[in-house]
Write a protein that holds these residues in place. Structure first.
Motif, short mmCIF file in Angstrom:
data_model
loop_
_atom_site.label_atom_id
_atom_site.label_comp_id
_atom_site.label_asym_id
_atom_site.label_seq_id
_atom_site.Cartn_x
_atom_site.Cartn_y
_atom_site.Cartn_z
N THR A 9 0.84 -1.20 0.00
CA THR A 9 0.00 0.00 0.00
C THR A 9 0.87 1.24 0.00
N ASN A 32 -3.12 8.45 3.61
CA ASN A 32 -3.77 9.41 2.71
C ASN A 32 -3.30 10.84 2.97
N TYR A 40 -5.99 9.97 -8.61
CA TYR A 40 -6.61 8.66 -8.39
C TYR A 40 -5.93 7.98 -7.21
N GLU A 41 -6.69 7.28 -6.43
CA GLU A 41 -6.14 6.55 -5.29
C GLU A 41 -6.46 5.06 -5.35
N ASP A 42 -7.19 4.64 -6.39
CA ASP A 42 -7.55 3.23 -6.48
C ASP A 42 -6.41 2.36 -7.00
N ASP A 43 -5.27 3.00 -7.33
CA ASP A 43 -4.11 2.23 -7.78
C ASP A 43 -2.97 2.28 -6.76
N ASN A 44 -3.33 2.57 -5.50
CA ASN A 44 -2.31 2.67 -4.45
C ASN A 44 -2.09 1.35 -3.71
N THR A 45 -2.86 0.35 -4.04
CA THR A 45 -2.75 -0.93 -3.33
C THR A 45 -2.71 -2.07 -4.33
#
Length: 739
Positions: free
Chosen positions: A19, A24, A30-35
């Motif tokens: 992660t 945060n 975009y934050e859906d590609d952080n994990t």
């Protein structure tokens, strides 16, 4: 970023989640590609004892040893046993590694004793983790010695000579007095608990305790300095106390006693120094009605000489003890619990039921040393913990000697290097992977409704479910053989087949790290060049040839691989740079075949007069890196009937010759007449339309006349005459014969 994960002694399936910016704190679009999350398997590389516990077990012969998951590179192992954890004076024996599990019988000298066991592969210098158990007559959970009791949760219990004894309870009564000039406070405590509500109030703080256990009885404060009837109240209070009580007295601020009757009464409680208390002095006293002076602790001091203390300590039998066992199970069916316990004590046994999701429920409490557990649902509670609680326990004899839990041992489904195989581990693209494997139940009960899947793992770590099935049942010690084939179309490189057993985790087992197995396979990429064959009216035309206005163009695509061609994109067709569509094209039809030619296209256009170029491009559908194969031809369509390029070859000739010419149209009939220079016809050759071709034609003549005789040397005239409808076209040439 590169990091290493320690996986030693951690067999099984693991999940890793990486992660970025977990808290945060960074603003991003975009934050859906952080994990990212991925799984990996760690295969067991050692021999394991088929037991649910490392120490808390009784096992019977034969002891079952599970083989490693991956090939260890040897067929032999060393088993070392001893009666101590240091393996002093141990015994070692060689054993062959059987398929999946190896049963071994230990020496009878270990019977009913604790044994320590470890294994080592013959080609290794490293031993497996040590397993310890009692060699007995059955397989069950057993706590019966200091090793196993030490792993449990103990409250007010101590281990002595492999048994559990109640601890003696130590109670300490502490009294502190500080007169006005030495701190102005008073404390009366038992093991740190203060029983004076307001410790700076003036007077005598008096606390009453039961002598046997220092249990608090009552508290009074007598402010003698205030005068009045307080000294008499104090005196009456002391008169009413029973001799079974201890009193603790601490002065705060001021507490000098001027009443002689009160001083005499306190002397009856064992005081030596009550006459020495001065104005605002300090006095701490512990006493009991009828006590000889000096029996209990007492201290006194004058102002400015510091605070004083009095103490009293007792040791008593522990009234309340508790043991919480380690986890018991995994169980297919619960049977009974047998506890060797002091039957004269008051005790109770409470099972804690543990679900597969680790939720814990408190179950029915038992008051018996032997209890039936069959009422516990093993499907719901595969594991238990037992709480054993006792009251009024004597410290002079063992409270508990052993705990035995009998239950039906579970299944053990196993896949390993000995049971899984592929027919070929290196294949050409398009070949079938032939996988076969045995699924063995090395456990003690039948495994039912066994879910099994086969997944494909590509070099990009993509999973594709290839096969799934459910096996009704596998008996203990038996196996199920399965086989499966998968065609490697569109798959190349290093791939893996992963077999997963009981992926939903519905079956109770000892271990789950042997429920999956990965087998590598290498698939060579198809490098076969496409073979393109194009004919027009079943003829290999040359650039510039004349063809029919309604030609039959046949395109065939072949290759030497076993891969099928199933897509029209394998061939592109252009006529005068216009790409032909396969869809909704009445002039074009095609079909696929598993054998060569694998793709056949028939194109039947109607062409007007003119010059044309046909281009055909074919490619390897399975290898985009290969160059395409191209075919290109130019041809002419003419509605005018013409006879062109009339020759014979060889000329002169000796035995035979060929008449050659080009036709722009196929005539109804064509004649070749051969004359002498004098005009006499010696030979006529006739061909109908079915014997003629568009463009180039070649007609054989054996040099003989109508009578079958060879013609004489000399020069001759021949005339080619074609007739199409009412139209007649002729061409005249000379030939010569020389022998």
């Amino acid at each position: 970023m590169i990091f290493n994960l320690a996986i030693k002694d951690l067999p099984g399936r693991h999940t890793v989640t990486i992660t970025l910016d977990r808290d945060n704190t960074i603003d991003e679009i975009y934050e859906d590609d952080n994990t990212i999350t991925f799984e990996f398997n760690v295969a067991s590389s050692t021999i394991k004892v088929l037991a649910a516990y490392k120490d808390e077990a009784e096992l019977k012969n034969p002891i079952v040893l599970l083989s490693p998951t991956n090939d260890p590179g040897t067929n032999s192992m060393i088993v070392e046993t001893a009666d101590n954890f240091s393996f002093d004076n141990s015994e070692s024996a060689y054993y062959g590694i059987d398929t999946v599990f190896t049963p071994i019988n230990l020496s009878s000298k270990y019977q009913n004793k604790r044994v320590w066991l470890r294994t080592k592969l013959e080609n290794s210098n490293e031993y497996s983790q040590t397993t310890s158990f009692v060699l007995g007559g059955t397989n069950k959970y057993l706590m019966s010695d200091s090793l196993t009791f030490a792993k449990s949760g103990l409250t007010n219990l101590t281990i002595i000579r492999d048994s559990l004894f109640a601890k003696k309870d130590t109670l300490r009564l502490s009294v502190l007095s500080a007169g006005f000039h030495d701190g102005n406070t008073a404390l009366i405590e038992v093991n740190g608990q203060n029983y004076i509500p307001e410790n700076t109030l003036r007077g005598h703080h008096v606390t009453v305790f039961e002598e046997s256990n220092l249990k608090f009885v009552s508290y009074q404060r007598f402010d003698i300095y205030a005068g009045g009837d307080i000294p008499n109240q104090y005196l009456n209070f002391l008169d009413t106390l029973s001799s079974k009580y201890l009193i603790a007295i601490a002065i705060s601020d001021e507490g000098r006693i001027t009443n002689s009757a009160l001083r005499s009464k306190l002397k009856e409680y064992g005081s030596q120094y009550v006459d020495q208390i001065v104005f605002r002095g300090s006095w701490a006293f512990i006493g009991k009605k009828g006590a000889v002076p000096g029996t209990y602790d007492e201290a006194v001091s004058n102002p400015f000489n510091g605070r004083v203390h009095a103490n009293h300590t007792i040791h008593k039998d522990n009234q309340n003890v508790k043991l919480i066992t380690t986890t018991v199970g995994l169980a297919k069916k619960w049977r009974s619990v047998n506890i060797s316990i002091d039957e004269n004590s008051s005790f109770k046994v409470t099972p804690l039921g543990i679900k597969n999701n680790n939720e814990v429920d408190t179950l029915v409490t038992y008051n018996r040393s032997n209890s039936d557990l069959t009422g516990i649902d093993a499907d719901l509670y595969t594991r238990l913990k037992l709480i054993v609680e006792g009251e009024d326990i004597s410290v002079d004899q063992p409270f508990l000697n052993s705990i035995e839990v009998d239950y039906e041992q579970p299944s053990e489904l196993v896949l390993n290097y000995q049971t899984v195989a592929v027919e070929k581990d290196t294949l050409e693209e398009g070949e079938d992977i032939s996988l076969s494997f045995l699924l063995i139940n090395a456990g003690y009960v039948t495994a039912k409704n066994v879910n099994l899947t086969v997944d494909l793992i590509t070099p990009q770590t993509k999973y594709e479910k290839l096969f799934t099935t459910t096996i009704d049942s596998i008996q203990p010690g038996s196996n199920k053989k399965l086989s499966w084939q998968y065609k490697t179309n569109n798959i190349t490189g290093n791939i893996k087949l992963e077999i997963n057993v009981d992926q939903p985790n519905n079956i109770t087992e000892f271990f789950e790290d042997n429920n999956f197995y990965e087998i590598p396979v290498y698939v060579k990429m198809n490098n076969d060049e496409p073979i393109l064959n194009v004919k027009i009216d079943d003829t290999d035309v040359l650039d510039g040839d004349y063809i029919s206005a309604d030609p039959d163009i046949k395109i065939e695509l072949s290759d030497e691989s076993i891969l099928p061609i199933v897509d029209t994109t394998a061939v592109d067709i252009f006529l005068n740079d216009t790409r032909l569509n396969y869809v909704n094209n009445s002039h074009l039809n095609y079909n696929f075949s598993p054998t060569n030619p694998k793709f056949v296209i028939n194109y039947n256009p109607h062409l007007s007069d003119g010059n044309y170029e046909l281009k055909v491009t074919a490619r390897n559908m399975y290898n985009s890196e290969m160059e395409a194969v191209e075919y290109s031809k130019t041809f002419v369509v003419s509605s005018k009937t013409e006879l062109l390029n009339v020759y014979n070859y060889p000329n002169p000739f000796s035995d035979e010759t060929y008449f050659t010419f080009k036709l722009t149209q196929i005539p109804d009939e064509l004649r070749i007449k051969i004359f002498t220079l004098a005009g006499r016809m010696i030979k006529e050759i006739t061909k109908n339309s079915s014997e003629l071709n568009y463009d180039f034609n070649r007609i054989h003549w054996d040099g003989r006349d109508e009578d079958g005789d060879l013609i004489a040397n000399g020069v001759y005239i021949y005339k080619v005459i074609l007739k199409k409808g009412s139209e007649i076209i002729t061409a005249t040439q000379k030939l010569a014969t020389v022998r």
